[in-house]
Enzyme design. Sequence first.
Site, mmCIF file in Angstrom:
data_model
loop_
_atom_site.group_PDB
_atom_site.id
_atom_site.type_symbol
_atom_site.label_atom_id
_atom_site.label_comp_id
_atom_site.label_asym_id
_atom_site.label_seq_id
_atom_site.Cartn_x
_atom_site.Cartn_y
_atom_site.Cartn_z
ATOM 1 N N HIS A 1 0.847 -1.201 0.000
ATOM 2 C CA HIS A 1 0.000 0.000 0.000
ATOM 3 C C HIS A 1 0.888 1.258 0.000
ATOM 4 C CE1 HIS A 1 -3.329 2.657 1.572
ATOM 5 N NE2 HIS A 1 -2.288 3.269 2.103
ATOM 6 N N GLU A 2 1.884 1.294 0.894
ATOM 7 C CA GLU A 2 2.760 2.477 0.976
ATOM 8 C C GLU A 2 3.536 2.678 -0.325
ATOM 9 O OE1 GLU A 2 2.459 4.521 3.394
ATOM 10 O OE2 GLU A 2 1.206 3.208 4.632
ATOM 11 N N GLU B 1 -6.027 6.795 -1.233
ATOM 12 C CA GLU B 1 -5.849 5.658 -0.324
ATOM 13 C C GLU B 1 -6.449 4.389 -0.933
ATOM 14 O OE1 GLU B 1 -3.954 5.640 2.172
ATOM 15 O OE2 GLU B 1 -3.624 7.797 2.356
ATOM 16 N N HIS C 1 1.606 4.523 -2.853
ATOM 17 C CA HIS C 1 1.685 5.993 -2.732
ATOM 18 C C HIS C 1 2.915 6.540 -3.459
ATOM 19 C CE1 HIS C 1 -1.698 6.591 -0.123
ATOM 20 N NE2 HIS C 1 -1.205 5.911 0.890
HETATM 21 ZN ZN LIG Z 1 -2.072 5.289 2.663
#
Ligand SMILES: [Zn+2]
Length: 419
Positions: free
Chosen positions: A254-255, A334, A258
């Site tokens: 997930h990170e 997100e 980003h």
């Molecule tokens: Zn996030």
Amino acid sequence: MGYSASPSSAQDATARTDPVPVPEPTALALQYHRSGNLLWALDTTAGFLIPAAILFSGLSARLRGLAVRISRGRWLPTVAIYAILFVALTALLTLPLSWYAGFIRQHAYGLSNQTPGAWLGEWATGLAVGCVVAALVLWIPYLLLRLSPRRWWLWTGIATIPLSVLGLVVGPIWIAPLFDDFGPMKDPALEARILTLAGRAGIEGGRVYQVDKSADTKTVNAYVTGVGATRRIVLWDTILAKLRPDEILFVMGHEMGHFVLRHTLSVIFGAAILATLSLYLVQRIAGGLIQRFRGRFGFEQLSDVASLPLLVLLGGVVSFVASPVALAWSRRQEHEADRFGLEITRDNRAAALTFVRLQQENLGVPRPGLIYTLWRGSHPAVAERIEFANSYRPWATGGEMRYHHLFRPCAPRHGRSTD
Ligand SMILES: [Zn+2]
């Protein structure tokens, strides 16, 4: 092409795709959520009332008078001293609320281990950093106000872009270490798996830091920060202690989403647009307000640094109105980071269990109400994230993956690098 996280046997596959139910929130979590909304309303109101009081009482003009006397009338030191006085005064006025929200309440809900001394030390450090930063940058809008009285709002809005980049370059190396101890990851096996995943996500030379947070808090977190040479992924030691390795890998996926999807860049530009809008509103209505209330304000010109609380107040109004849009954008980013994490790990169950644990450890509720979502929801509701993690598996159902083209094969590195 093999993927390290692909199920290795049919039995594993069943276990890994069993949908994870959305857990009901505990009574304590519901209470934390409701009182948190009240506290937010109080904090937001204080954010309007405090600059308004400093402005309408004439206190701002008296602070500027004091700054002029200390600096013997020299312009640049006057602006810097006023900046420090204003930041220190607002921090002192909000100290009781900050203490309640950050210390008393966190202890009451069993979320904090921090000592009063450690909390106050962190508060004082934050205040010192705030004073230094304000003293270093406040001259920029006021100089532009003098040089370009009609277009200063635009130049200042544009100036926030290099300032944000500078903040992202120095923040992780100069400011964050004032608050926390950063070190390398203590689990080399897990670090190796994370770096392999980073390689597949196309992030070379990525750094992963472990920060010692367990002395202060029981909540869990991980984030990406920095820009260029200071880009990094930071994991709180609490998340390492409470999540299983495959769940940590999903969080990392997930990170990395980003990073790869350049979310930081769009946050910088979004913030610049918001700042420009706020300053434009200031330009349009500040003159009329100063004309009308100059007796109370104690100054006549917007270019007088005593007008800072007016800028803060109008900026606060714009932020409040724009929040639902900014947060909707944040939730979208997100969600895409969740999609990226799922596509790169292909581990639905680890993703869903990660959200379950985030909800439990941080006393979250799975479905917050509309007001919370509009004004506070930087992330999608936990229930939505769990349901997405349960159901999004285009690699198995023949659907199309959105980010697959960004991934690299996970072959072991060869002796010779082709860069
Ligand atoms: Zn996030």
